[in-house]
Design an enzyme around this catalytic site. Structure first.
Site, PDB file in Angstrom:
ATOM      1  N   SER A   1      -8.614 -49.502   9.747  1.00  0.00           N
ATOM      2  CA  SER A   1      -9.423 -50.503  10.463  1.00  0.00           C
ATOM      3  C   SER A   1      -9.929 -49.837  11.734  1.00  0.00           C
ATOM      4  O   SER A   1      -9.342 -48.834  12.189  1.00  0.00           O
ATOM      5  CB  SER A   1      -8.527 -51.701  10.831  1.00  0.00           C
ATOM      6  OG  SER A   1      -9.159 -52.538  11.781  1.00  0.00           O
TER       7      SER A   1
ATOM      8  N   TYR B   1      -0.683 -55.231  14.454  1.00  0.00           N
ATOM      9  CA  TYR B   1      -1.689 -54.886  13.433  1.00  0.00           C
ATOM     10  C   TYR B   1      -2.342 -53.549  13.787  1.00  0.00           C
ATOM     11  O   TYR B   1      -2.487 -52.666  12.933  1.00  0.00           O
ATOM     12  CB  TYR B   1      -2.733 -55.995  13.361  1.00  0.00           C
ATOM     13  CG  TYR B   1      -3.833 -55.762  12.346  1.00  0.00           C
ATOM     14  CD1 TYR B   1      -3.642 -56.028  10.993  1.00  0.00           C
ATOM     15  CD2 TYR B   1      -5.078 -55.283  12.744  1.00  0.00           C
ATOM     16  CE1 TYR B   1      -4.664 -55.817  10.072  1.00  0.00           C
ATOM     17  CE2 TYR B   1      -6.095 -55.070  11.824  1.00  0.00           C
ATOM     18  CZ  TYR B   1      -5.882 -55.340  10.492  1.00  0.00           C
ATOM     19  OH  TYR B   1      -6.894 -55.130   9.576  1.00  0.00           O
TER      20      TYR B   1
HETATM   21  P1  NAD Z   1      -7.979 -60.538   2.147  1.00  0.00           P
HETATM   22  O1  NAD Z   1      -6.877 -61.287   2.791  1.00  0.00           O
HETATM   23  O2  NAD Z   1      -9.278 -61.206   1.921  1.00  0.00           O
HETATM   24  O3  NAD Z   1      -7.452 -59.849   0.794  1.00  0.00           O
HETATM   25  C1  NAD Z   1      -6.262 -59.102   0.793  1.00  0.00           C
HETATM   26  C2  NAD Z   1      -5.628 -59.113  -0.582  1.00  0.00           C
HETATM   27  O4  NAD Z   1      -4.394 -58.375  -0.480  1.00  0.00           O
HETATM   28  C3  NAD Z   1      -5.282 -60.515  -1.069  1.00  0.00           C
HETATM   29  O5  NAD Z   1      -5.747 -60.701  -2.397  1.00  0.00           O
HETATM   30  C4  NAD Z   1      -3.749 -60.542  -1.005  1.00  0.00           C
HETATM   31  O6  NAD Z   1      -3.155 -61.362  -2.005  1.00  0.00           O
HETATM   32  C5  NAD Z   1      -3.396 -59.080  -1.195  1.00  0.00           C
HETATM   33  N1  NAD Z   1      -2.070 -58.765  -0.667  1.00  0.00           N
HETATM   34  C6  NAD Z   1      -1.513 -59.185   0.504  1.00  0.00           C
HETATM   35  N2  NAD Z   1      -0.251 -58.752   0.613  1.00  0.00           N
HETATM   36  C7  NAD Z   1       0.005 -58.021  -0.520  1.00  0.00           C
HETATM   37  C8  NAD Z   1       1.146 -57.332  -1.014  1.00  0.00           C
HETATM   38  N3  NAD Z   1       2.308 -57.310  -0.322  1.00  0.00           N
HETATM   39  N4  NAD Z   1       1.066 -56.692  -2.203  1.00  0.00           N
HETATM   40  C9  NAD Z   1      -0.085 -56.716  -2.915  1.00  0.00           C
HETATM   41  N5  NAD Z   1      -1.200 -57.387  -2.517  1.00  0.00           N
HETATM   42  C10 NAD Z   1      -1.148 -58.030  -1.337  1.00  0.00           C
HETATM   43  O7  NAD Z   1      -8.205 -59.251   3.074  1.00  0.00           O
HETATM   44  P2  NAD Z   1      -9.486 -58.320   3.322  1.00  0.00           P
HETATM   45  O8  NAD Z   1     -10.189 -58.845   4.521  1.00  0.00           O
HETATM   46  O9  NAD Z   1     -10.217 -58.031   2.068  1.00  0.00           O
HETATM   47  O10 NAD Z   1      -8.693 -57.026   3.819  1.00  0.00           O
HETATM   48  C11 NAD Z   1      -8.405 -55.935   2.974  1.00  0.00           C
HETATM   49  C12 NAD Z   1      -7.946 -54.795   3.831  1.00  0.00           C
HETATM   50  O11 NAD Z   1      -8.951 -54.506   4.800  1.00  0.00           O
HETATM   51  C13 NAD Z   1      -6.659 -55.065   4.646  1.00  0.00           C
HETATM   52  O12 NAD Z   1      -5.876 -53.899   4.662  1.00  0.00           O
HETATM   53  C14 NAD Z   1      -7.188 -55.393   6.022  1.00  0.00           C
HETATM   54  O13 NAD Z   1      -6.224 -55.122   7.029  1.00  0.00           O
HETATM   55  C15 NAD Z   1      -8.374 -54.466   6.095  1.00  0.00           C
HETATM   56  N6  NAD Z   1      -9.403 -54.827   7.071  1.00  0.00           N
HETATM   57  C16 NAD Z   1     -10.051 -56.009   6.971  1.00  0.00           C
HETATM   58  C17 NAD Z   1     -11.052 -56.321   7.904  1.00  0.00           C
HETATM   59  C18 NAD Z   1     -11.815 -57.628   7.869  1.00  0.00           C
HETATM   60  O14 NAD Z   1     -12.545 -57.916   8.832  1.00  0.00           O
HETATM   61  N7  NAD Z   1     -11.731 -58.424   6.805  1.00  0.00           N
HETATM   62  C19 NAD Z   1     -11.375 -55.393   8.907  1.00  0.00           C
HETATM   63  C20 NAD Z   1     -10.682 -54.182   8.953  1.00  0.00           C
HETATM   64  C21 NAD Z   1      -9.708 -53.900   8.019  1.00  0.00           C
END
Ligand code: NAD
Length: 253
Positions: free
Chosen positions: A144, A157
């Site tokens: 991130s 985080y």
């Molecule tokens: P989201 O919450 O929309 O989707 C995440 C998915 O991961 C979900 O389907 C959830 O069920 C699954 N998950 C959670 N814990 C788990 C576990 N223990 N084992 C297996 N699966 C698990 O999230 P997103 O926004 O798509 O984020 C995905 C990644 O991107 C994450 O690592 C997040 O930190 C990172 N990220 C997101 C953003 C943002 O703005 N959305 C920005 C920077 C980084």
């Protein structure tokens, strides 16, 4: 640039929603066989259906990335279904707004570090065993922009995402001569269920967040998926150990 992925196998964790779902769909659209892993069975099955409706090939394996036995079983299921693994996108992650550093709890620390750091480490550990046996491949981890700099009220985080970059760089140099490339993507704010939950919690979030991106908007899941596919493809053959910001210019400020 041709991606020429056809006939290869990609694994995506957190494939049930957001960035993981979009990247799984993008891999499938390029002709890869895709292993979808997620804790949430309904969400993972939903991605599987979308891929199958589009004529793609995938399987879903329920997996909690914080549990080594489940991660090992995920790799076994990958080999049983497709006989190999070429690319892994370790993307499952959670975000908990904790307040300022001194306001966070031990339970929050353990939960965030468990999924975001231990989960990525466990997945890499078992993927690298497969890739070594096979003679190479590529791994991309989701960090991130909070892994590149400070993230107020999200210090745990932010620490977890700095750790993802540390794991990425260490693995990259340890396995570079074994033809395994390891990189990370560092998204800024992306429109996903995770982001929408944050907006529901505080309605001022959307306006504030759009304003911090020089491009004047948040990112899309497809924009992150494109970066992941680039880092996996042969066009990135000299790129390893990098933390690629996909951030609308945030870290350039
Ligand atoms: P989201 O919450 O929309 O989707 C995440 C998915 O991961 C979900 O389907 C959830 O069920 C699954 N998950 C959670 N814990 C788990 C576990 N223990 N084992 C297996 N699966 C698990 O999230 P997103 O926004 O798509 O984020 C995905 C990644 O991107 C994450 O690592 C997040 O930190 C990172 N990220 C997101 C953003 C943002 O703005 N959305 C920005 C920077 C980084």
């Amino acid at each position: 640039m041709s991606m020429s992925f056809s006939g290869q196998v990609a694994l995506v964790t957190g494939a049930g929603a957001g960035i993981g779902r979009a990247t799984a769909l993008a891999f499938a659209a390029e002709g890869l066989q895709v292993v979808l892993a997620d804790l949430d069975e309904g969400a993972g099955e939903g991605t599987l259906q979308l891929i199958q409706q589009a004529g793609g090939e995938a399987i879903f394996v329920r997996c909690d990335v914080t549990r080594e036995a489940e991660v090992k079983a995920l790799m076994d299921a990958t080999l049983a279904a497709y006989g190999r693994l070429d690319y892994a996108f370790n993307n499952a992650g959670i975000e908990i707004e904790q307040g300022r550093l001194a306001e966070g709890s031990e339970a929050q620390f353990d939960a965030i570090m468990g999924v975001n750091v231990k989960g990525v480490w466990l997945c890499m550990k078992h993927q690298i065993a497969l890739l070594l046996a096979q003679g190479g491949g590529a791994i991309v981890n989701t960090a991130s922009v909070a892994g590149l700099g400070a993230a107020p009220k999200m210090s745990i985080y932010s620490a977890s995402k700095h750790a993802v970059i540390g794991l990425t760089k260490s693995a990259a140099i340890e396995y570079a001569k074994k033809k395994i490339r390891v990189n990370a993507v560092c998204p800024a704010v992306i429109d996903t269920p995770m982001y929408r939950r944050a907006c529901e919690a505080d309605p001022k979030t959307a306006e504030f967040v759009a304003g911090i991106h020089p491009v004047g908007r948040i990112g899309t899941v497809e924009e992150v998926a494109s970066a992941v596919l680039y880092l996996c493809c042969d066009g990135a053959s000299f790129t390893t150990g990098q933390a690629l910001a996909v951030d609308g210019g945030v870290t350039a400020m």
